[in-house]
Design a protein around this motif. Structure first.
Motif, short mmCIF file in Angstrom:
data_model
loop_
_atom_site.label_atom_id
_atom_site.label_comp_id
_atom_site.label_asym_id
_atom_site.label_seq_id
_atom_site.Cartn_x
_atom_site.Cartn_y
_atom_site.Cartn_z
N THR A 104 0.85 -1.18 0.00
CA THR A 104 0.00 0.00 0.00
C THR A 104 0.89 1.24 0.00
N ARG A 105 0.83 2.02 -1.05
CA ARG A 105 1.71 3.18 -1.17
C ARG A 105 1.26 4.28 -0.21
N PRO A 106 2.13 4.75 0.70
CA PRO A 106 1.73 5.82 1.63
C PRO A 106 1.57 7.16 0.89
N ARG A 107 0.63 7.94 1.38
CA ARG A 107 0.39 9.26 0.77
C ARG A 107 1.52 10.21 1.15
N ARG A 108 2.10 10.89 0.18
CA ARG A 108 3.20 11.82 0.44
C ARG A 108 2.65 13.22 0.63
N GLY A 109 3.06 13.88 1.69
CA GLY A 109 2.68 15.27 1.90
C GLY A 109 3.62 16.21 1.18
N HIS A 110 3.32 17.48 1.22
CA HIS A 110 4.23 18.47 0.63
C HIS A 110 4.06 19.79 1.35
N VAL A 111 4.91 20.72 1.00
CA VAL A 111 4.95 22.00 1.72
C VAL A 111 3.70 22.81 1.39
N HIS A 112 3.16 23.49 2.42
CA HIS A 112 1.98 24.33 2.26
C HIS A 112 2.25 25.43 1.24
N PRO A 113 1.24 25.82 0.43
CA PRO A 113 1.49 26.84 -0.60
C PRO A 113 2.00 28.16 -0.04
N LEU A 114 1.60 28.54 1.17
CA LEU A 114 2.12 29.78 1.75
C LEU A 114 3.61 29.64 2.07
N THR A 115 3.98 28.48 2.58
CA THR A 115 5.41 28.25 2.86
C THR A 115 6.20 28.22 1.56
N GLN A 116 5.63 27.59 0.53
CA GLN A 116 6.29 27.60 -0.77
C GLN A 116 6.52 29.03 -1.25
N THR A 117 5.48 29.86 -1.09
CA THR A 117 5.59 31.25 -1.54
C THR A 117 6.68 31.99 -0.78
N MET A 118 6.71 31.81 0.54
CA MET A 118 7.73 32.52 1.33
C MET A 118 9.14 32.06 0.97
N ALA A 315 -2.17 34.07 -3.56
CA ALA A 315 -3.48 33.91 -4.18
C ALA A 315 -3.47 34.41 -5.62
N ARG A 316 -2.81 35.54 -5.85
CA ARG A 316 -2.81 36.07 -7.21
C ARG A 316 -1.93 35.26 -8.14
N ARG A 317 -0.90 34.67 -7.60
CA ARG A 317 -0.05 33.83 -8.45
C ARG A 317 -0.80 32.59 -8.91
N HIS A 318 -1.66 32.04 -8.03
CA HIS A 318 -2.35 30.78 -8.35
C HIS A 318 -3.83 30.99 -8.68
N ASN A 319 -4.24 32.26 -8.84
CA ASN A 319 -5.65 32.56 -9.17
C ASN A 319 -6.62 32.02 -8.12
N VAL A 320 -6.25 32.12 -6.86
CA VAL A 320 -7.15 31.76 -5.75
C VAL A 320 -7.93 33.01 -5.38
N THR A 321 -9.24 32.91 -5.31
CA THR A 321 -10.08 34.10 -5.10
C THR A 321 -10.41 34.35 -3.63
N ASP A 322 -10.08 33.43 -2.73
CA ASP A 322 -10.43 33.59 -1.32
C ASP A 322 -9.27 33.05 -0.47
N ILE A 323 -8.61 33.94 0.28
CA ILE A 323 -7.43 33.51 1.04
C ILE A 323 -7.80 32.58 2.20
N ARG A 324 -9.08 32.53 2.57
CA ARG A 324 -9.47 31.61 3.64
C ARG A 324 -9.25 30.15 3.25
N PHE A 333 -7.81 20.77 -1.67
CA PHE A 333 -7.35 22.07 -2.16
C PHE A 333 -5.82 22.16 -2.12
N LEU A 334 -5.24 21.78 -0.99
CA LEU A 334 -3.79 21.93 -0.81
C LEU A 334 -3.01 21.00 -1.73
N HIS A 335 -3.62 19.89 -2.13
CA HIS A 335 -2.91 18.93 -2.97
C HIS A 335 -2.59 19.49 -4.35
N GLN A 336 -3.25 20.60 -4.73
CA GLN A 336 -3.07 21.15 -6.07
C GLN A 336 -1.75 21.92 -6.21
N PHE A 337 -1.08 22.22 -5.08
CA PHE A 337 0.10 23.10 -5.16
C PHE A 337 1.40 22.31 -5.05
#
Length: 337
Positions: A104-118, A315-324, A333-337
């Motif tokens: 069973t392949r474990p799900r890999r996480g990744h860095v949050h989009p805000l952390t990626q941006t910073m 948000a503007r880099r990724h065309n996200v319309t709501d920062i919440r 949602f987070l898996h897309q980044f």
């Protein structure tokens, strides 16, 4: 029945029971042995108990004591056999494991989009010669207000505009959660002679109602450059290089007049990207009162500062319309980044 005869039968029963339980090869055999020796109605131990009634009255204490010993020994032999078969079954399961079967392949996480941006912002500003500085998130009024030319009567210090800490009031405060990362600029300039070229990134706190563009806790990137002969042209060049590197392509910068207590003149910064103007944050030349507050001579040095909201940039880099969306912990949602 004589006592000696009764004791001999008990010894014979015990030996037979131990042998029967020890030689049971599986659960079915063990259950058959249990019924044979420990059966409630017709078990051999039950029959031996009935024989106890035929022993003479004077010998019954000794006969009863031995009967109880034999009964406990037979029950212990049965439990030991149960444990042996259970252990054998577990061992059989281990031996049956087939390593060639697909896992069973474990799900890999990744860095949050805000952390990626910073991290991207740090890398870009690093190429422009800026180093990263850090500071505390709990601040005193001097670093959060007074050194930034925000006097005590300024509405920005209102308790309704900040998160003052009630605990700090009882320990010599007031202290508060920093409302801007400009506090880091003050701390750096207090201990560093010019020239200074830094950025600071981190969380800031304001009691805003959460909506598509605001959040009570958000992230800022703050830039500061202090040196001789620094001008607004330098500010515009740095922001344009920053925007072009982060957003890609040729990004134009537009300044609109504004007001901030710690910069003079102050401007709002817009960036033209994909044929539309985008508001990015505030900027300006460092107010001479701020330079004097940290011991700099405004006649000798000048500087610029800018502050951008990381959530808005991301948000503007990724065309996200709501920062919440960044704080809902929705992995879809987070898996897309």
């Amino acid at each position: 029945m004589a006592l000696a005869e009764f004791l001999a039968e008990l010894d014979e029963l015990l030996a037979a029971a131990q042998s029967g339980f020890d030689t049971a090869a599986d659960a079915a055999a063990l259950e058959a042995a249990r019924i044979d020796f420990l059966g409630a109605k017709s078990g051999r131990l039950k029959a031996a108990q009935k024989g106890l009634g035929t022993v003479a009255g004077a010998d019954k204490p000794a006969a009863g004591k031995r009967f109880n010993e034999v009964k406990q020994a037979i029950e212990a032999a049965f439990e030991a056999a149960q444990a042996r078969l259970a252990s054998g079954a577990a061992q059989a399961d281990v031996e049956a494991f087939d390593p060639t079967l697909p896992g069973t392949r474990p799900r890999r996480g990744h860095v949050h989009p805000l952390t990626q941006t910073m991290e991207d912002l740090k890398e870009i500003m690093g190429r422009l010669g800026f180093t990263v500085a850090e500071g505390p998130e709990i601040e005193d009024p001097w670093h959060n207000f007074e050194a930034l030319n925000i006097p005590e009567s300024h509405p920005a210090r209102d308790p309704l505009e900040n998160f003052y800490l009630a605990t700090a009031q009882r320990t010599g405060g007031p202290w508060l959660l920093r409302s801007q990362t400009s506090t880091v600029q003050i701390r750096v300039m207090e201990r560093t002679p010019p020239p200074v070229r830094i950025i600071s990134l981190g969380r800031v706190y304001r009691p805003d109602t959460a909506d598509a563009t605001h959040y009570p806790m958000f992230h800022q990137i703050e830039g500061l450059l202090v040196d001789r002969h620094v001008t607004m042209a330098d500010l515009k060049s740095v922001l344009r290089l920053f925007a072009s590197s982060f957003l890609g392509g040729d990004v134009h910068i537009r300044f609109r007049p504004s007001f901030f207590p710690f910069t003079e003149p102050s401007v709002e910064v817009d960036m033209r990207w994909n044929d539309r103007w985008i508001e990015m944050g505030g900027a300006g030349m460092v107010d001479p009162h701020v330079l004097q507050a940290v011991g700099y001579d405004p006649e000798q040095v000048s500087g610029f500062a800018f502050g951008l909201g990381v959530e808005r940039v991301c948000a503007r880099r990724h065309n996200v319309t709501d920062i919440r969306e960044f704080y809902k912990n929705d992995v879809r949602f987070l898996h897309q980044f």
